[in-house]
Design a protein around this motif. Structure first.
Motif, mmCIF file in Angstrom:
data_model
loop_
_atom_site.group_PDB
_atom_site.id
_atom_site.type_symbol
_atom_site.label_atom_id
_atom_site.label_comp_id
_atom_site.label_asym_id
_atom_site.label_seq_id
_atom_site.Cartn_x
_atom_site.Cartn_y
_atom_site.Cartn_z
ATOM 1 N N ALA A 39 0.883 -1.061 -0.082
ATOM 2 C CA ALA A 39 0.096 -0.160 -0.134
ATOM 3 C C ALA A 39 0.994 1.660 -0.084
ATOM 4 C CB ALA A 39 -0.995 0.188 1.422
ATOM 5 N N VAL A 40 0.820 2.480 -0.853
ATOM 6 C CA VAL A 40 1.359 3.299 -0.877
ATOM 7 C C VAL A 40 0.218 4.482 -0.538
ATOM 8 C CG1 VAL A 40 2.568 3.226 -2.662
ATOM 9 C CG2 VAL A 40 0.585 3.757 -3.139
ATOM 10 N N ILE A 41 -1.024 4.014 -0.133
ATOM 11 C CA ILE A 41 -1.914 5.387 0.234
ATOM 12 C C ILE A 41 -2.533 4.896 1.100
ATOM 13 C CG2 ILE A 41 -4.206 6.682 0.514
ATOM 14 C CD1 ILE A 41 -2.653 7.616 -2.577
ATOM 15 N N GLU A 42 -2.182 5.052 2.900
ATOM 16 C CA GLU A 42 -3.759 4.024 3.913
ATOM 17 C C GLU A 42 -4.280 5.072 4.122
ATOM 18 O OE1 GLU A 42 -1.110 0.302 5.449
ATOM 19 O OE2 GLU A 42 0.036 1.922 5.332
ATOM 20 N N VAL A 83 -5.079 2.145 -1.578
ATOM 21 C CA VAL A 83 -3.945 2.123 -2.583
ATOM 22 C C VAL A 83 -2.854 1.168 -3.027
ATOM 23 C CG1 VAL A 83 -3.381 3.856 -4.407
ATOM 24 C CG2 VAL A 83 -5.365 4.090 -3.077
ATOM 25 N N GLU A 84 -3.316 0.648 -3.244
ATOM 26 C CA GLU A 84 -1.840 -0.187 -3.955
ATOM 27 C C GLU A 84 -0.756 0.360 -4.578
ATOM 28 O OE1 GLU A 84 -1.226 -2.738 -2.146
ATOM 29 O OE2 GLU A 84 -3.800 -2.625 -0.720
ATOM 30 N N THR A 120 -6.696 8.319 10.139
ATOM 31 C CA THR A 120 -5.626 8.340 9.468
ATOM 32 C C THR A 120 -5.400 8.537 8.268
ATOM 33 O OG1 THR A 120 -5.351 6.384 9.771
ATOM 34 C CG2 THR A 120 -4.928 7.804 12.128
ATOM 35 N N VAL A 121 -4.126 9.352 7.796
ATOM 36 C CA VAL A 121 -3.991 9.251 6.489
ATOM 37 C C VAL A 121 -1.806 9.412 6.544
ATOM 38 C CG1 VAL A 121 -3.748 10.334 4.526
ATOM 39 C CG2 VAL A 121 -4.994 11.347 6.222
ATOM 40 N N ARG A 122 -2.123 8.183 5.669
ATOM 41 C CA ARG A 122 -0.422 7.936 5.417
ATOM 42 C C ARG A 122 -0.238 7.598 3.482
ATOM 43 N NH1 ARG A 122 -0.483 9.163 9.367
ATOM 44 N NH2 ARG A 122 0.297 8.608 11.862
ATOM 45 N N VAL A 123 0.603 8.217 3.396
ATOM 46 C CA VAL A 123 1.365 8.521 2.393
ATOM 47 C C VAL A 123 2.183 8.255 1.700
ATOM 48 C CG1 VAL A 123 0.854 9.541 -0.338
ATOM 49 C CG2 VAL A 123 -0.479 10.105 1.612
#
Length: 236
Positions: A2-5, A26-27, A59-62
């Motif tokens: 995943a690049v976006i969680e 998003v993978e 939460t957002v992680r990119v």
């Protein structure tokens, strides 16, 4: 990988809840679509992912980074074409690419990007003189000039004629083929079906369905993604 969680994302504007517990993953290397009606919360999701908007909760992680706490580092690794994108009327194509490249520590060669996206012949053309299709092509090039790992595209083909839309689709597929992860916000179901590996359908600030185009068609027992969209969102 995943690049976006995104987990349980919430956002309220002036008493109206734009996002209500949105969770997405998003993978790497896929074209991920976010589809839904106007006002569904699609643009707010993208703005939270890019760090332009601070969520109220969740939460957002990119690329492993918090877009709020690590915004500068993140902006060096992502590109974006947002819904209200515009340039000064008098700026020339080459000037815009050169200027955007200067924003990055390790940009791509802006001349090579200009050539790759067929803009070299319009290097000296002012933005105001470009057709809608060429403006969108320039916006894609600007989103890529930082050599990003992830590109966010919000309603990229709205207002384009059918030929320009199809040309833009080719460019989006080319991004994915280069290894770039693409997040595509759209309300055109033919576009989502043609381009996206997976799609999240958003309505009322929630994700109401997620999967590949074929999975969503099967879930809704529909003949096309457009029919599935209307069945899943309860719209006529």
């Amino acid at each position: 990988m995943a690049v976006i969680e995104i987990n349980e994302l919430t956002k309220t504007y002036h008493g109206t809840q734009a996002l209500n517990g949105v969770s997405l993953r998003v993978e790497r290397g896929e074209i991920f679509g976010i589809a839904g009606p106007n006002g569904a919360g699609k643009t707010t999701i993208v703005e939270c992912v890019s760090g332009l908007r601070r969520p109220d909760g969740g939460t957002v992680r990119v690329l492993g980074l918090n877009p709020q706490n690590n915004r500068r580092a993140l902006l060096q690794r992502i590109g974006a074409q947002l819904q209200e994108a515009a340039l000064p009327d008098g700026i020339k194509v080459g000037e815009a690419l050169r200027m955007y490249a200067s924003f990055y520590d390790n940009p791509a060669d802006w001349r090579a990007v200009m050539d790759e996206w067929g803009l070299t012949g319009r290097k000296g053309t002012r933005f105001a003189s470009l057709s809608g299709g060429w403006k969108q092509r320039l916006f894609i090039a600007l989103a890529l000039v930082g050599d990003p790992e992830v590109v966010l595209l919000d309603e990229l083909t709205t207002g384009l004629d059918p030929d320009a839309r199809r040309t833009t689709w080719v460019l989006i597929r080319a991004m994915r083929d280069r290894g770039v992860t693409v997040v595509l916000v759209t309300h055109f179901m033919d576009e989502a079906e043609a381009l996206c590996d997976r799609i999240a359908i958003v309505s009322g600030g929630r994700v109401i369905a997620e999967g590949s185009p074929r999975e969503l068609i099967t879930e809704a027992r529909a003949a096309s993604l457009e029919d599935a969209y209307f069945a899943l969102t309860g719209r006529n």
